[in-house]
Each structure stands twice: as structure tokens, then as C-alpha cells.
Design an enzyme around this catalytic site. Structure first.
Site, mmCIF file in Angstrom:
data_model
loop_
_atom_site.group_PDB
_atom_site.id
_atom_site.type_symbol
_atom_site.label_atom_id
_atom_site.label_comp_id
_atom_site.label_asym_id
_atom_site.label_seq_id
_atom_site.Cartn_x
_atom_site.Cartn_y
_atom_site.Cartn_z
ATOM 1 N N TYR A 147 1.005 -1.299 0.098
ATOM 2 C CA TYR A 147 0.348 -0.001 -0.189
ATOM 3 C C TYR A 147 0.953 1.002 -0.059
ATOM 4 O O TYR A 147 0.846 2.228 -0.361
ATOM 5 C CB TYR A 147 -0.560 -0.535 1.368
ATOM 6 C CG TYR A 147 -1.709 0.629 0.986
ATOM 7 C CD1 TYR A 147 -2.729 1.100 0.506
ATOM 8 C CD2 TYR A 147 -2.182 1.842 1.483
ATOM 9 C CE1 TYR A 147 -4.101 1.942 0.000
ATOM 10 C CE2 TYR A 147 -4.160 2.555 1.778
ATOM 11 C CZ TYR A 147 -4.361 2.463 0.389
ATOM 12 O OH TYR A 147 -5.710 3.522 0.405
ATOM 13 N N LYS A 188 -3.630 8.397 3.717
ATOM 14 C CA LYS A 188 -4.968 8.342 4.099
ATOM 15 C C LYS A 188 -4.492 8.636 5.816
ATOM 16 O O LYS A 188 -5.983 8.805 5.902
ATOM 17 C CB LYS A 188 -5.141 6.802 3.484
ATOM 18 C CG LYS A 188 -5.293 6.079 1.976
ATOM 19 C CD LYS A 188 -6.963 7.101 1.895
ATOM 20 C CE LYS A 188 -7.261 6.735 0.595
ATOM 21 N NZ LYS A 188 -8.599 7.422 -0.383
#
Length: 261
Positions: A162, A169
């Protein structure tokens, strides 16, 4: 006997902006369908002329009154979206920010190796633009409203592959909390929606994504992957008056995966 006011679970007479629909596999599409099913009138954006043929039929299916381009890399385009909404509707009841981007070379490498330009671009498009949308929406939400952004569990825990999107995020979720505190007195609620792994166009940039899907299905207490419809139904409920006292939360829609070590 306690009664329940079913009229709270409706979006009849509400108007909302949906950004980030790329095709019928998009999370934003699942949300838009649910908003519309509850009675909302929608404005829809598409990235550019190349994307328009994929988005326009979906907007027609939603009976969207407004279809406008939105490329966050183009100066003034976001402001133009809100100018049109203000001119044609005069108000806005909710909006969905479902846009994220990081350059492939920065996304697929280590966080410590990411370029300054790549990091700043990822933050600008994936996080700052949500803050900017809130600023533009605020005067149109004089009767209150709801703001939604899309996040992922990789913001809280290190998820293999990720990479750069994890810190981005995390910033987005923090921004949502601060925005909820600042806008709450005006009746504007803010939510970060955190779905489990989904096969979307955006996810195609994440390495070994099929392995991530298999792991999520195996470890989640409900042993089920979520669909864009699952995300849409939960998000649409949060846009209704039935959820009027929920704000500032990261809402997980992942079969319980995030609670498992």
C-alpha cells in the site's frame, strides 16, 4: 411501544455531488446508486473527455441533472463544479469525494524512497482536495449536510504494497476529524468511509492485490469481501437524518477485517 420514524431514512428532496466514478466497478458508482435509490438528485463528475463515454451512461441511469468534468490537476476546475451547482441548485446536501492518486513509481516503491513531487501530488489530489471541497460546499450547506471521503485500513496499519497511500490516507482521516469539529456547529457532518479491499480501477495500481483480497476474505470474521453496493448502502444511510448525530468517524465496511490481528 417505541416508534421509529421511517421518514428519517430517506434522501427525498436532497441534492448531492458524486465525484470519482470511473466505471460501473467504482465505489463512487455503488454510492451513487444507493443515494439515488433513497431519492436524492445527483450531480456527477467525470475525469476528462476520454472518461466521459464510460461515465455519461451511468449518469443518465442516475438521472443526474448535472454532469461536469473534474480533473483536480486542472486549475479552477473544482471551483467551476461548485459554481455550477450554486447557480443551478443554490444549495447542496451532501458530497462524496472518491478520488485518490499517486504516481506509479512512488506508489510501487518504499515510502522512504518516494519523491517530494510524488508525495505532494498524492497529498494534493487525495487529501487536500477533500478539504477544498468542504470549503466550497460550506456556503451551500446552510441547512447542514454530509461530507464523505474514501480511505483504507492501510492508514492505520502497515499493509504490504500500500506504501505511499498509507500516510496519505492517514492524513485524510485526520482531516476528516478536524473538519467534523469545525463544521459541526453548522450541522455539517464528516465521514471517512473505509471499505475492505475491492477490485476497482484504482486498486489496479497496488502490487499483489489478489493476495490482499484473498487474505481479507480469509481473515474477516464474516469471511466475505465487500461489494461497491455494500459500501453504497452504508454510505447512503449516513447521508440521511437517521445518522444525524454521527460525525468525525472512520466507518469500516470490511466484514470486520480491521478488528483481526
Amino acid at each position: 411501544m417505541m416508534t421509529f420514524d421511517r421518514s428519517l431514512v430517506t434522501l427525498d428532496g436532497r441534492r448531492g455531488l458524486v465525484t470519482g466514478i470511473a466505471n460501473d466497478q467504482s465505489i463512487a458508482w455503488g454510492c451513487a446508486k444507493a443515494f439515488r435509490a433513497l431519492g436524492a438528485e445527483l450531480a456527477v463528475t467525470y475525469l476528462n473527455e476520454k472518461a466521459r463515454p464510460y461515465v455519461e451512461p451511468l449518469a443518465e441511469e442516475l438521472e443526474a441533472g448535472i454532469l461536469v468534468p473534474l480533473d483536480l490537476g486542472n486549475e479552477g476546475e473544482l471551483e467551476a463544479v461548485f459554481e455550477r451547482i450554486g447557480r443551478e441548485w443554490g444549495r447542496l446536501d451532501f458530497l462524496l469525494h472518491s478520488i485518490a492518486f499517486a504516481p506509479r513509481e512512488d506508489l510501487q516503491g518504499r515510502v522512504v524512497d518516494c519523491s517530494k513531487a510524488g508525495f505532494l501530488q498524492a497529498m494534493a489530489i487525495s487529501c487536500w482536495s477533500f478539504i477544498r471541497m468542504a470549503k466550497l460546499a460550506e456556503p451551500l450547506m446552510d441547512r447542514g449536510g454530509a461530507l464523505f471521503c474514501m480511505t483504507y485500513y492501510g492508514s492505520q496499519m502497515v499493509v504490504e504494497n500500500y506504501n505511499l497511500m498509507g500516510p496519505v490516507k492517514a492524513a485524510l482521516e485526520s482531516a476528516a476529524r478536524y473538519m467534523a469539529a469545525e463544521l459541526g456547529p453548522k450541522g455539517i457532518r464528516v465521514y471517512a468511509i473505509s471499505p475492505g479491499p475491492l477490485k476497482t480501477r484504482a486498486a489496479s495500481g497496488i502490487g499483489h492485490f489478489d493476495e490482499l483480497l484473498a487474505k481479507a476474505q480469509e481473515k474477516a470474521p464474516l469471511h466475505s469481501l465487500v461489494s461497491v453496493e455494500d459500501v453504497g448502502m452504508a454510505t447512503a444511510y449516513l447521508a440521511t437524518d437517521a445518522a444525524r448525530l454521527i460525525t468525525g468517524e472512520t466507518i469500516y465496511i470490511d466484514g470486520g477485517y480491521h478488528i483481526i490481528d
